[in-house]
Enzyme design. Sequence first.
Site, PDB file in Angstrom:
ATOM      1  N   ARG A  57       0.836  -1.199   0.000  1.00 25.98           N
ATOM      2  CA  ARG A  57       0.000   0.000   0.000  1.00 25.98           C
ATOM      3  C   ARG A  57       0.873   1.254   0.000  1.00 25.98           C
ATOM      4  NH1 ARG A  57      -1.301   2.773   4.226  1.00 25.98           N
ATOM      5  NH2 ARG A  57      -1.365   1.025   5.690  1.00 25.98           N
ATOM      6  N   TYR A 110     -16.523  17.143 -16.005  1.00 28.41           N
ATOM      7  CA  TYR A 110     -17.121  15.811 -15.906  1.00 28.41           C
ATOM      8  C   TYR A 110     -18.157  15.802 -14.785  1.00 28.41           C
ATOM      9  CZ  TYR A 110     -17.346  10.857 -14.578  1.00 28.41           C
ATOM     10  OH  TYR A 110     -17.772   9.606 -14.229  1.00 28.41           O
ATOM     11  N   ASP A 183      -7.385  18.674 -15.465  1.00 30.99           N
ATOM     12  CA  ASP A 183      -7.771  17.339 -15.927  1.00 30.99           C
ATOM     13  C   ASP A 183      -7.557  17.309 -17.429  1.00 30.99           C
ATOM     14  OD1 ASP A 183      -9.041  15.021 -16.811  1.00 30.99           O
ATOM     15  OD2 ASP A 183     -10.619  15.135 -15.303  1.00 30.99           O
ATOM     16  N   LYS A 208      -8.900   5.699 -19.527  1.00 31.84           N
ATOM     17  CA  LYS A 208      -9.181   6.159 -20.879  1.00 31.84           C
ATOM     18  C   LYS A 208      -7.970   5.940 -21.791  1.00 31.84           C
ATOM     19  CE  LYS A 208     -13.072   7.530 -19.006  1.00 31.84           C
ATOM     20  NZ  LYS A 208     -12.859   7.532 -17.553  1.00 31.84           N
TER      21      LYS A 208
END
Length: 391
Positions: A57, A110, A183, A208
């Site tokens: 982690r 978005y 972004d 994406k």
Amino acid sequence: MTQHDNNFHKDRFATIAVGSADNSKHPDEADVIPPIHLSSTFEWASGDDANVHEYSRESNPTRAALEEQLACLEGGEHGLAFASGMAAISTTILSLVPPGGHLVSSNSIYSGTEKLLTELVADHLDVDVEFVDARDPENVATAVDSETDLIWAETPTNPLMRLCDIRSIADIAHDHDAPFGVDSTFASPYFQSPLELGADIVVHSTTKYLNGHSDSIGGAVITDDDGVFDKLAFSQRIGLGNILSPFDCYLVGRGIKTLPARMEHHQENAMAVARLLEGHDRVSRVYYPGLKSHPQHDLAAEQMSGYSGMLSFEFDGTPIELEAFIDGLEIFTPGASLGGVESLIEVPSLMIPDEVSHGLATADIPENLVRMSVGIEDVDDLCEDIQSALP
């Protein structure tokens, strides 16, 4: 395209993407493709025998290799890989904007980001979230003050393909000592370099274009700012634990190797589709920065090295005719994601009606808007598919 400290120039982006400029391999490793390290724990040792990685982690060799690759692509110093694009966005915002703080955001973003800002950041953390039309930098300048904790923008935007002037907004941010996050998912690192234009933070949904094969969910943040990186790294590894799994890191890293070739093909196909749609009598308007008819085409040509594979258009017809058009397509698949090698199509008013009808930042999305993620299939097949389906 970017220039990195290892002296690989802009026209060598493909070499960096393939990994031939990768310095992250251990000298003893002979693997052409870095192995996937699935272990959650690594043997502890001290002194000269101490390991770089102890618990996955906090750090993992596969994730570390991807994060270095991501930073290299964007010309940044630091990269972080997250469990999703929204994890990357939320970690950035929650790490940098304190409760009761002030955030200025572009008003075309978005829908998931909008919900995060309005329902969590504003409602639960009492942050003053100010939405502005960032197409005009003066609107940003008017909203920003000495108390602003973060400026946020998306360019090109989803789904209206609007742009903001990254360099101008970066100047405003620096004048007020406020970090500026972009972004850049729709452009990918291949076609846009926000850090070079003055932004402090770049965010991608690796789901994406970076992954490119619709088989992994992930997100990334790249920054040059050591202070920003320290805050985000703490949140990623300790505070929130929003890490990308080793196998997903492998998938994204594999996808990046073909990013330049895919993006060139995406753009070529998208331009052909956009021109076809622009000349069709059942299409009233096309939104694609590569077209000279786009109101911000000059800005796109200035700050982007290409126009990517995303476009949208307004269908001239009834809702029933629009549904018939979607049903008549054979190659374009109705779907909500984007950036994969396959062509996808989405009608926001049909597929995500609640988000379109109730969102503040999405309120001006036309009911007849159609969004296309143009894939890398044969361009003639794509155009014939559209022509045969349009009524």
